[in-house]
Design a protein around this motif. Structure first.
Motif, PDB file in Angstrom:
ATOM      1  N   PRO A 136      -8.625  84.259  12.545  1.00 24.08           N
ATOM      2  CA  PRO A 136      -8.561  83.911  14.125  1.00 24.08           C
ATOM      3  C   PRO A 136      -7.532  84.838  15.207  1.00 24.08           C
ATOM      4  O   PRO A 136      -6.668  85.988  14.561  1.00 24.08           O
ATOM      5  N   LYS A 137      -8.568  84.619  16.363  1.00 22.97           N
ATOM      6  CA  LYS A 137      -7.814  85.720  17.204  1.00 22.97           C
ATOM      7  C   LYS A 137      -6.385  85.434  18.006  1.00 22.97           C
ATOM      8  O   LYS A 137      -5.569  86.579  18.188  1.00 22.97           O
ATOM      9  N   TRP A 138      -6.221  84.563  17.998  1.00 19.66           N
ATOM     10  CA  TRP A 138      -5.436  83.867  19.039  1.00 19.66           C
ATOM     11  C   TRP A 138      -3.997  83.325  18.061  1.00 19.66           C
ATOM     12  O   TRP A 138      -4.227  81.458  17.390  1.00 19.66           O
ATOM     13  N   VAL A 139      -3.170  83.933  17.420  1.00 22.45           N
ATOM     14  CA  VAL A 139      -2.217  82.972  16.475  1.00 22.45           C
ATOM     15  C   VAL A 139      -0.755  82.743  17.393  1.00 22.45           C
ATOM     16  O   VAL A 139      -0.291  82.136  17.236  1.00 22.45           O
ATOM     17  N   THR A 140      -0.291  84.307  17.961  1.00 23.57           N
ATOM     18  CA  THR A 140       1.067  84.560  18.797  1.00 23.57           C
ATOM     19  C   THR A 140       1.327  82.867  19.385  1.00 23.57           C
ATOM     20  O   THR A 140       1.886  82.017  19.664  1.00 23.57           O
ATOM     21  N   PRO A 141      -0.213  82.682  20.297  1.00 31.77           N
ATOM     22  CA  PRO A 141       1.147  81.836  20.855  1.00 31.77           C
ATOM     23  C   PRO A 141       0.647  81.004  20.011  1.00 31.77           C
ATOM     24  O   PRO A 141       1.494  79.762  21.039  1.00 31.77           O
ATOM     25  N   LEU A 142      -0.744  79.931  19.472  1.00 31.52           N
ATOM     26  CA  LEU A 142      -0.015  78.843  19.195  1.00 31.52           C
ATOM     27  C   LEU A 142       1.133  78.634  18.385  1.00 31.52           C
ATOM     28  O   LEU A 142       1.611  77.439  18.436  1.00 31.52           O
ATOM     29  N   GLY A 143       1.688  79.885  17.596  1.00 31.39           N
ATOM     30  CA  GLY A 143       3.062  79.761  16.708  1.00 31.39           C
ATOM     31  C   GLY A 143       3.297  79.596  18.287  1.00 31.39           C
ATOM     32  O   GLY A 143       4.779  78.414  17.466  1.00 31.39           O
ATOM     33  N   LEU A 144       4.170  79.547  19.427  1.00 28.06           N
ATOM     34  CA  LEU A 144       5.436  79.479  19.834  1.00 28.06           C
ATOM     35  C   LEU A 144       4.821  78.074  20.561  1.00 28.06           C
ATOM     36  O   LEU A 144       5.709  77.488  21.183  1.00 28.06           O
ATOM     37  N   ALA A 145       3.475  77.870  20.754  1.00 26.17           N
ATOM     38  CA  ALA A 145       3.286  76.534  21.358  1.00 26.17           C
ATOM     39  C   ALA A 145       3.647  75.229  20.803  1.00 26.17           C
ATOM     40  O   ALA A 145       3.943  74.176  20.878  1.00 26.17           O
ATOM     41  N   GLY A 146       3.083  75.476  19.143  1.00 31.59           N
ATOM     42  CA  GLY A 146       3.290  74.635  18.146  1.00 31.59           C
ATOM     43  C   GLY A 146       4.869  74.262  18.256  1.00 31.59           C
ATOM     44  O   GLY A 146       5.150  73.298  17.867  1.00 31.59           O
ATOM     45  N   GLY A 147       5.538  75.622  17.673  1.00 31.30           N
ATOM     46  CA  GLY A 147       7.133  74.950  18.171  1.00 31.30           C
ATOM     47  C   GLY A 147       7.209  74.223  19.330  1.00 31.30           C
ATOM     48  O   GLY A 147       8.594  73.124  18.697  1.00 31.30           O
ATOM     49  N   PHE A 148       7.237  75.327  19.640  1.00 27.89           N
ATOM     50  CA  PHE A 148       8.198  74.300  20.840  1.00 27.89           C
ATOM     51  C   PHE A 148       7.830  72.929  21.414  1.00 27.89           C
ATOM     52  O   PHE A 148       8.871  72.278  21.416  1.00 27.89           O
ATOM     53  N   MET A 149       6.420  72.663  21.250  1.00 29.59           N
ATOM     54  CA  MET A 149       6.231  71.007  21.037  1.00 29.59           C
ATOM     55  C   MET A 149       7.049  70.136  20.217  1.00 29.59           C
ATOM     56  O   MET A 149       7.129  68.614  20.154  1.00 29.59           O
ATOM     57  N   ASP A 150       6.387  71.325  18.669  1.00 28.86           N
ATOM     58  CA  ASP A 150       6.684  70.248  17.692  1.00 28.86           C
ATOM     59  C   ASP A 150       9.179  69.440  17.660  1.00 28.86           C
ATOM     60  O   ASP A 150       9.129  69.331  17.585  1.00 28.86           O
ATOM     61  N   THR A 152      10.342  70.106  21.048  1.00 29.68           N
ATOM     62  CA  THR A 152      10.297  68.837  22.864  1.00 29.68           C
ATOM     63  C   THR A 152       9.811  67.895  22.458  1.00 29.68           C
ATOM     64  O   THR A 152      10.334  66.824  22.830  1.00 29.68           O
ATOM     65  N   GLY A 153       8.831  67.811  21.864  1.00 30.40           N
ATOM     66  CA  GLY A 153       8.089  66.284  21.619  1.00 30.40           C
ATOM     67  C   GLY A 153       8.404  65.208  20.138  1.00 30.40           C
ATOM     68  O   GLY A 153       7.341  64.598  20.315  1.00 30.40           O
ATOM     69  N   GLY A 154       8.858  66.057  19.299  1.00 29.59           N
ATOM     70  CA  GLY A 154       9.631  65.198  18.295  1.00 29.59           C
ATOM     71  C   GLY A 154       8.178  65.135  17.172  1.00 29.59           C
ATOM     72  O   GLY A 154       7.720  64.878  16.471  1.00 29.59           O
ATOM     73  N   GLY A 155       7.042  66.237  17.357  1.00 28.59           N
ATOM     74  CA  GLY A 155       6.073  66.794  16.757  1.00 28.59           C
ATOM     75  C   GLY A 155       5.110  66.974  16.544  1.00 28.59           C
ATOM     76  O   GLY A 155       5.484  66.990  18.504  1.00 28.59           O
ATOM     77  N   GLY A 156       4.290  68.074  16.503  1.00 25.95           N
ATOM     78  CA  GLY A 156       2.812  68.671  17.030  1.00 25.95           C
ATOM     79  C   GLY A 156       2.729  69.800  16.911  1.00 25.95           C
ATOM     80  O   GLY A 156       1.743  71.018  16.232  1.00 25.95           O
ATOM     81  N   TRP A 157       3.338  70.462  15.192  1.00 24.30           N
ATOM     82  CA  TRP A 157       3.142  71.875  14.988  1.00 24.30           C
ATOM     83  C   TRP A 157       1.912  71.632  14.016  1.00 24.30           C
ATOM     84  O   TRP A 157       1.086  72.698  14.384  1.00 24.30           O
ATOM     85  N   GLY A 158       1.455  70.770  13.080  1.00 32.82           N
ATOM     86  CA  GLY A 158       0.470  70.586  12.667  1.00 32.82           C
ATOM     87  C   GLY A 158      -0.870  70.574  12.875  1.00 32.82           C
ATOM     88  O   GLY A 158      -1.757  70.909  12.987  1.00 32.82           O
ATOM     89  N   PRO A 159      -0.313  69.529  13.984  1.00 34.30           N
ATOM     90  CA  PRO A 159      -1.871  69.053  14.970  1.00 34.30           C
ATOM     91  C   PRO A 159      -2.327  70.356  15.731  1.00 34.30           C
ATOM     92  O   PRO A 159      -3.653  70.526  16.216  1.00 34.30           O
ATOM     93  N   ILE A 160      -1.833  71.435  16.534  1.00 36.28           N
ATOM     94  CA  ILE A 160      -1.455  71.739  17.783  1.00 36.28           C
ATOM     95  C   ILE A 160      -2.278  73.255  16.428  1.00 36.28           C
ATOM     96  O   ILE A 160      -3.384  74.026  16.703  1.00 36.28           O
TER      97      ILE A 160
END
Length: 257
Positions: A136-150, A152-160
């Motif tokens: 995969p090419k887009w990894v760093t943005p996914l890590g940031l978004a997944g961690g942030f949503m997990d 602030t939103g109470g979950g989201g790391w796995g799905p995102i």
């Protein structure tokens, strides 16, 4: 303590089954432990605050056992792990700090609609396209978004993270194993402070049951991720992702209490 556990086993058993079922799905597919366990606890009449506290406390330990199991089954892509871990933790810590200023609940419904669409595509892809693993090419943005949503939103790391890595062509088995392994460090970094504040009061009957069930299930989930065909994993991830995301959207719209 053992005598007390045996005496109250009938009360703890339903929560053991919930923890086992949720962790089996999460360990095999890389997502949905929090959604499934929280939903089932609430359906049984557990107060929302206690359900949330119990799930988060148990998840800190179950993700650790799951990570060890995936490592032993050689499901972890360490190159992908190294690319996810730092942005994931940064995103999680940033989300925890910004939680007082940004309401993750505002963004979450739109993320869930997006994830439901990805889920439908993964189901289609599992039936029509033989997976051809590629980096995969887009990894760093996914890590940031997944961690942030997990955070602030109470979950989201796995799905995102899992769904988007699969969308880019990452190997289902190694994606699931790697995302689960990173999640242990992420969950610990986000939850440790809250666990200290909650103290031993967090460890109620619900938590004990979720812990036991989750720890028992973790090795089996990792084994399934290793042995099940990639096409089936894509379909299964797509189905779980679609159903849980649509459930979140329906709850946000007020169709589900």
């Amino acid at each position: 303590m053992i005598d007390a556990f045996i005496a109250n086993f009938g009360d703890i058993l339903p929560f053991i089954l919930i923890g086992f079922s949720a962790q089996m799905i999460d360990g095999a597919l890389g997502m949905a432990y929090g959604v499934i366990s929280s939903t089932l606890l609430l359906a049984m009449g557990v107060p929302p605050s206690r359900a949330s506290a119990s799930v988060h406390a148990a998840e800190t330990f179950t993700t650790g056992v799951s990570a060890i199991s995936h490592i032993l089954h050689r499901n972890v892509d360490w190159k992908l792990f190294s690319r996810l871990i730092i942005p994931g933790v940064i995103g999680g810590v940033a989300g925890a700090y910004l939680l007082s200023n940004i309401d993750g609940a505002i963004v979450k419904p739109f993320i869930q609609v997006y994830l439901a669409a990805i889920g439908v595509y993964l189901i289609w892809r599992g039936f029509h396209l033989p997976p051809k693993p590629r980096d995969p090419k887009w990894v760093t943005p996914l890590g940031l978004a997944g961690g942030f949503m997990d955070a602030t939103g109470g979950g989201g790391w796995g799905p995102i993270v899992t769904s988007n890595l699969l969308l880019q062509g990452s190997s289902p088995r190694h994606t699931i194993g790697t995302v689960n392994t990173v999640e242990f460090i992420l969950t610990t970094s986000i939850s440790l402070t809250f666990l200290f504040h909650l103290g031993w009061e967090t460890f109620t009957t619900y938590t004990v049951g979720l812990l036991i069930g989750g720890v028992v299930a973790a090795p089996f989930g990792a084994m399934l991720a290793r042995r099940v065909a990639p096409q089936f994993l894509l379909r299964a991830v797509g189905i779980v992702l679609t159903l849980t995301s649509l459930f979140g959207v329906a709850k946000w719209l007020g169709y589900i209490g």
